[in-house]
Design a protein around this motif. Structure first.
Motif, mmCIF file in Angstrom:
data_model
loop_
_atom_site.group_PDB
_atom_site.id
_atom_site.type_symbol
_atom_site.label_atom_id
_atom_site.label_comp_id
_atom_site.label_asym_id
_atom_site.label_seq_id
_atom_site.Cartn_x
_atom_site.Cartn_y
_atom_site.Cartn_z
ATOM 1 N N ASN A 27 29.602 42.311 35.857
ATOM 2 C CA ASN A 27 29.569 43.586 35.113
ATOM 3 C C ASN A 27 30.738 44.490 35.506
ATOM 4 O OD1 ASN A 27 25.924 43.820 35.197
ATOM 5 N ND2 ASN A 27 27.250 42.744 33.790
ATOM 6 N N PHE A 28 31.369 44.183 36.657
ATOM 7 C CA PHE A 28 32.573 44.940 37.052
ATOM 8 C C PHE A 28 33.797 44.228 36.464
ATOM 9 C CE2 PHE A 28 29.578 45.582 40.578
ATOM 10 C CZ PHE A 28 29.680 46.947 40.820
ATOM 11 N N ASP A 29 34.844 44.992 36.105
ATOM 12 C CA ASP A 29 36.060 44.268 35.726
ATOM 13 C C ASP A 29 36.651 43.677 37.003
ATOM 14 O OD1 ASP A 29 37.975 46.052 36.908
ATOM 15 O OD2 ASP A 29 37.819 47.374 35.178
ATOM 16 N N ARG A 30 37.638 42.760 36.878
ATOM 17 C CA ARG A 30 38.047 41.983 38.054
ATOM 18 C C ARG A 30 38.535 42.856 39.203
ATOM 19 N NH1 ARG A 30 37.472 36.671 36.229
ATOM 20 N NH2 ARG A 30 37.230 37.086 34.018
ATOM 21 N N ARG A 31 39.308 43.886 38.849
ATOM 22 C CA ARG A 31 39.836 44.744 39.914
ATOM 23 C C ARG A 31 38.692 45.521 40.587
ATOM 24 N NH1 ARG A 31 45.003 48.508 39.146
ATOM 25 N NH2 ARG A 31 45.546 46.713 37.896
ATOM 26 N N ALA A 32 37.767 46.050 39.763
ATOM 27 C CA ALA A 32 36.634 46.810 40.306
ATOM 28 C C ALA A 32 35.718 45.907 41.134
ATOM 29 C CB ALA A 32 35.857 47.478 39.174
ATOM 30 N N HIS A 55 31.984 39.334 33.038
ATOM 31 C CA HIS A 55 33.190 38.550 33.330
ATOM 32 C C HIS A 55 32.806 37.160 33.818
ATOM 33 C CE1 HIS A 55 34.765 42.599 33.133
ATOM 34 N NE2 HIS A 55 35.944 42.061 32.888
ATOM 35 N N LYS A 56 33.600 36.189 33.402
ATOM 36 C CA LYS A 56 33.349 34.795 33.775
ATOM 37 C C LYS A 56 34.459 34.341 34.714
ATOM 38 C CE LYS A 56 29.903 35.274 31.168
ATOM 39 N NZ LYS A 56 28.578 35.464 31.763
ATOM 40 N N TYR A 57 34.089 33.468 35.631
ATOM 41 C CA TYR A 57 35.010 33.077 36.701
ATOM 42 C C TYR A 57 35.353 31.603 36.654
ATOM 43 C CZ TYR A 57 34.196 37.625 38.754
ATOM 44 O OH TYR A 57 34.154 38.975 38.959
ATOM 45 N N PRO A 90 36.882 32.123 46.041
ATOM 46 C CA PRO A 90 37.387 32.216 47.418
ATOM 47 C C PRO A 90 38.569 33.180 47.534
ATOM 48 C CG PRO A 90 36.964 29.928 46.850
ATOM 49 C CD PRO A 90 36.780 30.715 45.588
ATOM 50 N N ARG A 91 39.433 33.236 46.497
ATOM 51 C CA ARG A 91 40.591 34.153 46.546
ATOM 52 C C ARG A 91 40.132 35.608 46.513
ATOM 53 N NH1 ARG A 91 42.848 30.571 42.855
ATOM 54 N NH2 ARG A 91 42.583 31.989 41.102
ATOM 55 N N CYS A 107 35.122 32.172 52.200
ATOM 56 C CA CYS A 107 34.093 31.440 51.448
ATOM 57 C C CYS A 107 33.674 30.228 52.278
ATOM 58 C CB CYS A 107 34.661 31.022 50.089
ATOM 59 S SG CYS A 107 33.401 30.347 49.015
ATOM 60 N N GLU A 108 32.469 30.305 52.809
ATOM 61 C CA GLU A 108 31.981 29.256 53.725
ATOM 62 C C GLU A 108 31.493 28.042 52.944
ATOM 63 O OE1 GLU A 108 30.786 29.063 57.112
ATOM 64 O OE2 GLU A 108 29.170 27.605 56.827
#
Ligand code: SAM
Length: 322
Positions: A166-171, A285-287, A293-294, A303-304
């Motif tokens: 629900n957040f944009d990528r930067r947020a 937003h979809k990843y 991990p980035r 990221c374990e």
């Protein structure tokens, strides 16, 4: 657009954010967190079982399959905080696996009072798990949980269901940094992320043929009518789900079907909407799996482990505060 002073008896934060979103230059926007009043939270529960909305089932499959592995990677004793629990149904898998190892305290943090009540009812019977709920915003609640942890106790934060989307990528990175600031090195964050998939499949998930997602979206206008004495006419709006390929996000909007004037009496606001003008209510937003991990590293986590669901591409990511 007309603005008058607010009467003294209304929720000022709600009124102020609604007015700010509706008076923005350009695209009008309403904060998605306000989709979740009692009706909105109940409708979201229905969405989560719709055949087209595979996201929750993918999250459940991963938690059910991997809860013992996830829990075995945690330092104990642990206190668990969950951001935006909804009904908390799928958290049962984790809490039961945890309870088999050691008693723990679970702290659901919810802006929706009715979701928090559902969550307490849903999970209140798990032996060896005590529940302390917080009604309010994510970070405020998390800071309160962190403040009550005992000496030597680790904190596990759950942010499931891809609500991060629900957040944009930067947020999203900024939000994870703020979460990180509340944590100590070695604390954990289990983050659910919905992954990219064919657009038609995504759009069907956010525009189901039964119209439940449409009702969920339109309920925001009903809520404003109820709480701010407004006169939005719901038949004059349509739910719209569209894919923003640049942002890699499904956007939900409410489209005005005609030119109309709306008054929010308790907020002292009158506004005009043009035919086909939209109010943007939510982004999802979809990843890509390698992206998480980035983002985590950018926010102070490593990221374990990552578990993937192939039926409905979705990732559960275990992040450790570095
Ligand atoms: C998309 S639902 C996900 C619910 C559940 N975690 C799941 O995966 O099914 C988001 C939940 O977060 C809550 N929420 C949204 N914004 C919030 C905020 N700023 N602070 C606290 N809770 C919030 C909503 O009330 C809602 O129950």
């Amino acid at each position: 657009m007309l603005r008058q002073p607010l009467p003294g008896n209304i929720d000022n934060a709600f009124a102020a954010e609604i007015c700010a979103g509706l008076t923005r230059t350009g695209q009008k926007e309403l904060p998605s967190k306000y989709l979740y009043d009692e009706v909105g939270s109940a409708l979201f529960e229905v969405i989560s079982v719709l055949p087209e909305y595979g996201l929750t089932r993918a999250d459940v499959r991963l938690l059910r399959r991997h809860a013992p592995d996830i829990v075995s990677r945690l330092p104990l004793p642990v206190i668990v905080a969950e951001l935006g629990t909804g009904s908390g149904k799928k958290t049962r898998w984790l809490l039961e696996a945890l309870a088999r190892r050691r008693p723990a305290c679970y702290c659901p943090i919810e802006i929706s009072r009715s979701a928090l009540a559902m969550c307490r009812r849903e999970l209140g019977d798990i032996e060896a798990i005590s529940i302390v709920g917080y009604e309010g915003e994510y970070l405020e609640g998390l800071a309160r949980v962190a403040a009550r942890r005992r000496e030597g106790e680790h904190l596990l934060v759950l942010f499931l269901g891809s609500t991060i989307g629900n957040f944009d990528r930067r947020a999203a990175v900024q939000f994870l940094r703020e979460v990180r600031q509340i944590l100590r090195t070695g604390d954990s964050l289990l983050l659910g992320t919905d992954l990219e998939k064919p657009v038609a499949r995504l759009l069907a998930a956010y525009d189901d043929p039964l119209g439940i997602t449409a009702a969920f979206n339109l309920n925001l206008l009903s809520r404003i009518n109820r709480e701010l004495d407004a006169d939005f006419l719901l038949p004059h709006f349509r739910h719209l789900a569209r894919y923003n390929s640049a942002a890699r996000s499904v956007e939900m909007h409410l489209r005005s079907t005609c030119r109309q004037t709306v008054t929010l009496r308790a907020a002292g606001l009158t506004l005009t909407l043009h035919e086909d003008e939209t109010i943007w209510t939510e982004s999802c937003h979809k990843y890509a799996p390698g992206e998480v991990p980035r983002i985590a590293a950018n926010a102070g986590f490593s990221c374990e482990a990552q578990w993937l669901d192939r039926e409905w591409p979705f990732a559960e990511n275990l992040l450790i505060a570095t």
